[in-house]
Design a protein around this motif. Structure first.
Motif, PDB file in Angstrom:
ATOM      1  N   SER A  65      71.416  84.251  27.237  1.00  0.00           N
ATOM      2  CA  SER A  65      71.005  85.029  26.072  1.00  0.00           C
ATOM      3  C   SER A  65      69.872  84.347  25.312  1.00  0.00           C
ATOM      4  O   SER A  65      69.763  83.121  25.303  1.00  0.00           O
ATOM      5  N   HIS A  66      69.048  85.187  24.657  1.00  0.00           N
ATOM      6  CA  HIS A  66      67.958  84.694  23.821  1.00  0.00           C
ATOM      7  C   HIS A  66      67.799  85.653  22.641  1.00  0.00           C
ATOM      8  O   HIS A  66      68.456  86.705  22.584  1.00  0.00           O
ATOM      9  N   THR A  67      66.921  85.274  21.716  1.00  0.00           N
ATOM     10  CA  THR A  67      66.546  86.206  20.657  1.00  0.00           C
ATOM     11  C   THR A  67      65.027  86.149  20.490  1.00  0.00           C
ATOM     12  O   THR A  67      64.371  85.202  20.918  1.00  0.00           O
ATOM     13  N   CYS A 106      63.007  81.870  19.282  1.00  0.00           N
ATOM     14  CA  CYS A 106      64.350  82.202  19.748  1.00  0.00           C
ATOM     15  C   CYS A 106      65.310  81.371  18.910  1.00  0.00           C
ATOM     16  O   CYS A 106      65.201  80.144  18.841  1.00  0.00           O
ATOM     17  N   LEU A 108      68.297  80.671  19.384  1.00  0.00           N
ATOM     18  CA  LEU A 108      69.196  79.837  20.181  1.00  0.00           C
ATOM     19  C   LEU A 108      68.470  78.635  20.771  1.00  0.00           C
ATOM     20  O   LEU A 108      69.089  77.604  21.053  1.00  0.00           O
ATOM     21  N   HIS A 109      67.164  78.777  20.977  1.00  0.00           N
ATOM     22  CA  HIS A 109      66.375  77.715  21.593  1.00  0.00           C
ATOM     23  C   HIS A 109      65.077  77.598  20.801  1.00  0.00           C
ATOM     24  O   HIS A 109      64.062  78.190  21.172  1.00  0.00           O
ATOM     25  N   MET A 112      61.359  77.753  21.723  1.00  0.00           N
ATOM     26  CA  MET A 112      60.737  78.983  22.233  1.00  0.00           C
ATOM     27  C   MET A 112      59.993  79.660  21.082  1.00  0.00           C
ATOM     28  O   MET A 112      60.608  80.149  20.143  1.00  0.00           O
TER      29      MET A 112
HETATM   30 CU   LIG Z   1      66.290  81.408  23.886  1.00  0.00          CU
END
Ligand SMILES: [Cu+2]
Length: 219
Positions: A65-67, A106, A108-109, A112
């Motif tokens: 998953s990403h955003t 992102c 979550l990361h 990114m």
């Molecule tokens: Cu991500």
């Protein structure tokens, strides 16, 4: 040969819709581990330029998953757009109505990062406001104060400030709708009301405070 023709058709179709395009951004495989940021490949393409009114669609081509979440200069979500959790294979679209430069990450990361630069005019901006207030009916009363901005005021001494055409009602004299005449002296003590501390009680002329307009006794 067929491929070349197809590519030519696709390119020409995209060119025709250059001012209302849909731009696709891919979230590629492997971006959940750092490294893509060194090649600006966490979003592909990571920096895009679109015209105002264009739709951008993010597709999660990764297996995690990403955003895609808009952020301000301090990397805090700015609230312009947010895909929220985008599961593998899912897409998120946002239409950019206003020109500007939009950074996103992102959630979550955080390594990114991407940007969307939106060009072109928005709706009417503040800078296009005329310096002088607009007066559509040219009656000297600006539209913002004019109750009838499309109809000129009738200057006849009757409601000349509302900006609406009107007729003076029969039997109305201008003086009734105006302020009390300057110099009026209700208690007739010779001191005009605007200077009279007791406008409804006559001054006692006795050589003591004869200017305040109030009845008094000499101490
Ligand atoms: Cu991500």
């Amino acid at each position: 040969m067929l491929v070349i023709i197809l590519v030519a058709i696709i390119v020409s179709v995209q060119a025709n819709f250059a001012f209302a395009q849909t731009t696709a951004v891919s979230i590629p495989k492997g971006t959940s581990s750092p490294g893509c940021e060194t090649k600006s490949s966490c979003f592909i393409p990571s920096n895009i330029k679109v015209s105002a009114g264009s739709k951008v669609t993010w597709k999660n081509d990764d297996t995690t998953s990403h955003t895609a979440t808009s952020v301000d200069a301090s990397a805090v979500p700015s609230g312009v757009f947010d895909s929220s959790i985008l599961m593998p294979g899912k897409t998120f679209s946002f239409t950019f109505k206003n020109a500007g430069s939009y950074s996103y990450i992102c959630m979550l990361h955080p390594w990114m990062k991407g940007t969307v630069e939106v060009t072109g005019t928005t709706t009417s901006s503040d800078s296009s406001k005329p310096a002088t207030p607009k007066d559509s009916d040219k009656d000297g009363i600006p539209d913002t104060k004019d109750k009838c901005p499309k109809e000129a005021e009738t200057k006849n001494g009757y409601q000349d400030d509302d900006g609406c055409p009107d007729k003076k009602p029969a039997g109305t004299t201008p003086s009734t709708s105006q302020k009390p005449t300057p110099g009026k002296d209700a208690d007739k003590d010779g001191i005009p009301d605007e200077k009279d501390k007791c406008p409804n009680a006559a001054e006692t002329k006795n050589g003591y405070k004869d200017d305040d307009g109030c009845p008094d006794k000499k101490p």
